[in-house]
Design a protein around this motif. Structure first.
Motif, PDB file in Angstrom:
ATOM      1  N   LYS A 128     -16.971   7.492  75.895  1.00 31.41           N
ATOM      2  CA  LYS A 128     -15.925   6.567  76.352  1.00 31.41           C
ATOM      3  C   LYS A 128     -15.164   5.977  75.161  1.00 31.41           C
ATOM      4  O   LYS A 128     -13.937   5.910  75.170  1.00 31.41           O
ATOM      5  N   VAL A 129     -15.945   5.595  74.152  1.00 31.57           N
ATOM      6  CA  VAL A 129     -15.308   5.023  72.956  1.00 31.57           C
ATOM      7  C   VAL A 129     -14.406   6.067  72.289  1.00 31.57           C
ATOM      8  O   VAL A 129     -13.281   5.768  71.884  1.00 31.57           O
ATOM      9  N   LEU A 130     -14.912   7.302  72.215  1.00 35.19           N
ATOM     10  CA  LEU A 130     -14.104   8.369  71.604  1.00 35.19           C
ATOM     11  C   LEU A 130     -12.827   8.629  72.409  1.00 35.19           C
ATOM     12  O   LEU A 130     -11.762   8.837  71.836  1.00 35.19           O
ATOM     13  N   LYS A 131     -12.990   8.589  73.720  1.00 36.12           N
ATOM     14  CA  LYS A 131     -11.822   8.836  74.570  1.00 36.12           C
ATOM     15  C   LYS A 131     -10.778   7.746  74.352  1.00 36.12           C
ATOM     16  O   LYS A 131      -9.577   8.022  74.267  1.00 36.12           O
ATOM     17  N   GLU A 132     -11.241   6.520  74.266  1.00 35.72           N
ATOM     18  CA  GLU A 132     -10.309   5.408  74.056  1.00 35.72           C
ATOM     19  C   GLU A 132      -9.640   5.494  72.683  1.00 35.72           C
ATOM     20  O   GLU A 132      -8.452   5.227  72.545  1.00 35.72           O
ATOM     21  N   GLU A 133     -10.425   5.874  71.710  1.00 39.19           N
ATOM     22  CA  GLU A 133      -9.878   6.011  70.357  1.00 39.19           C
ATOM     23  C   GLU A 133      -8.851   7.152  70.316  1.00 39.19           C
ATOM     24  O   GLU A 133      -7.780   7.023  69.719  1.00 39.19           O
ATOM     25  N   LEU A 134      -9.205   8.236  71.002  1.00 36.81           N
ATOM     26  CA  LEU A 134      -8.295   9.380  71.082  1.00 36.81           C
ATOM     27  C   LEU A 134      -6.986   8.969  71.752  1.00 36.81           C
ATOM     28  O   LEU A 134      -5.892   9.279  71.253  1.00 36.81           O
ATOM     29  N   LEU A 135      -7.121   8.263  72.855  1.00 40.48           N
ATOM     30  CA  LEU A 135      -5.930   7.824  73.597  1.00 40.48           C
ATOM     31  C   LEU A 135      -5.083   6.880  72.743  1.00 40.48           C
ATOM     32  O   LEU A 135      -3.855   6.978  72.734  1.00 40.48           O
TER      33      LEU A 135
END
Lengths: 193, 246
Positions: free
Chosen positions: B46-53
């Motif tokens: 989730k954190v990676l997805k948010e960072e990616l976004l």
């Protein structure tokens, strides 16, 4: 129509084409943001967030082949965007968004059946987002890059080509080691606290 | 430990078969340590997805002011006007032709109205100069004193049921005063009267129906006019002309 086809094709191509196609897709329909404000009475920030999230989901679905061209790209994106808006409205209305902000990943969590989901969900709260983000910066830039590429839907083979690794297997091993490092750091933090 | 991460990833990337998936899910419930690792995996994704976004949004909105976001105009569906021009012209011509014919072909109702206005605005008095009830009634009618005229014609017909003129004129008074029900009753009675050389009863019934113009009246009027034409009753020539306008 032709522009949409070019975007879809571009997303399925190499890194450079994909990156520019992503931006084109984002810009092509960013008037949806105002639609979200008007139709779902969302704040601009919420609608913007729903739109960005929808764009990322659509990109990943196109790249992974889950988008089957049954609807036009615009219709498909608007459906995904609407669902995100509805989720936000629902969360806002029951004030759950704040409670769960930074604690759940609905996409992955929903893959688990109810019992397993419950068992895992109560433990997720222990892994603070801010801490994960902080430790992500300490495991090395390369690690972070690999993990972000993977999260973006790139295969290990594509990551290997992009970051000049010898093979997909090397990328996979490296990626898992990076996650191990991150997990160890997080678990150490949990033990201390 | 990498194998553990790989195992968890295999589950979420749908690379496990049915039996392996069941085992994985059961382990989440029974093994808290394992459930913790799964929780970590989900949390970091989730954190990676948010960072990616966050990174992607920064790139997508590069050069855009916050206020300018979403200002990409919604596409306006352009009508291909040229394609519709021939259809619009054809529709206009058709409409003009229809208007021409409707304006130049008066409706049966209008014809009936004109017929009453010209034929019955004034009744001819007999030339013998006698001052009987019929003549008085005609005089009252011509003076537009319709109540008096009706009283005289009705009284005369009641006293002399053989006087068909009195009955006809009474019906005409009813028609002029728009008492269509009574007019129809009167002309019905006239139409069934025997011993007349020329009976306008049915034709006047049709005229009354056309004037009233209630639902179904036009159809009944047409049938009456057709009978008038077929039986060569009084008004048959006019009826034949009107039937062209139905």
């Amino acid at each position: 129509m032709e522009k949409n086809l070019a975007i879809i094709e571009g997303l399925k191509m190499g890194y450079k084409e994909r990156v520019s196609s992503e931006k084109l897709l984002y810009q092509q329909y960013n008037y949806f943001i105002n639609e979200g404000c008007r139709k779902y009475r969302l704040s601009y920030e919420d609608s913007f967030s729903a739109y960005s999230d929808a764009i990322l989901s659509v990109i990943h679905n196109i790249v992974s082949g889950r988008f089957e061209n049954k609807a036009t790209l615009k219709t498909y994106l608007f459906r995904v965007f609407s669902n995100k808006c509805i989720d936000l409205v629902r969360n806002n209305s029951i004030n759950k968004q704040r409670v769960h902000q930074g604690t759940t990943n609905p996409d992955l969590l929903s893959a688990l059946p109810d019992k397993a989901k419950t068992a895992v969900e109560v433990l997720i709260d222990r892994y603070k987002e801010s801490a994960i983000l902080e430790y992500l910066g300490t495991i090395g830039e390369k690690c972070k890059e690999i993990l972000l590429y993977f999260e973006d839907g790139y295969t290990d083979k594509e990551i290997a080509e992009r970051l000049a690794y010898n093979s997909a297997a090397v990328v996979k091993t490296t990626r898992n080691r990076c996650l191990d490092k991150l997990r160890e750091k997080m678990n150490h933090l949990l033990k201390i606290s | 430990m990498s194998e553990l991460i790989e195992y968890i990833e295999d589950y979420f990337e749908n690379r496990l078969d049915g039996e392996e998936k069941h085992l994985f899910e059961a382990r989440c419930v029974k093994d808290e340590s394992f459930a913790r690792d799964v929780a970590f995996y989900i949390a970091q994704r989730k954190v990676l997805k948010e960072e990616l976004l966050r990174q992607k949004v920064a790139f997508w909105t590069e050069g855009e002011s916050k206020e300018g976001r979403g200002d990409h105009p919604a596409p306006i569906r352009k009508l291909k006007i040229r394609r519709w021009i021939p259809y619009a012209v054809a529709a206009s011509v058709l409409l003009a032709v229809l208007l021409y014919f409707t304006q130049n072909s008066p409706s049966p109702r209008r014809l009936a109205g004109e017929y009453i206005a010209t034929k019955y605005s004034h009744l001819s008095q007999t030339m013998d100069g006698s001052v009987d009830s019929l003549q008085q009634g005609i005089a009252a009618y011509n003076n537009k004193d319709y109540p008096k005229a009706l009283l005289l014609f009705a009284s005369l017909y009641k006293a002399h049921p053989g006087n068909r003129d009195a009955l006809k004129y009474a019906g005409i008074v009813y028609l002029r005063t728009k008492n269509y029900v009574k007019a129809l009753e009167t002309f019905e009675e006239l139409a069934h009267a025997q011993g007349m050389l020329s009976n306008p009863g049915l034709f006047l019934q049709a005229v009354t129906l056309l004037q009233r113009n209630a639902p179904g009246d036009k159809k009944l009027a047409k049938e009456s006019l057709e009978t008038v034409v077929q039986q060569q009753l009084e008004g048959s020539e006019v009826a034949a002309a009107w039937l062209h306008n139905f």
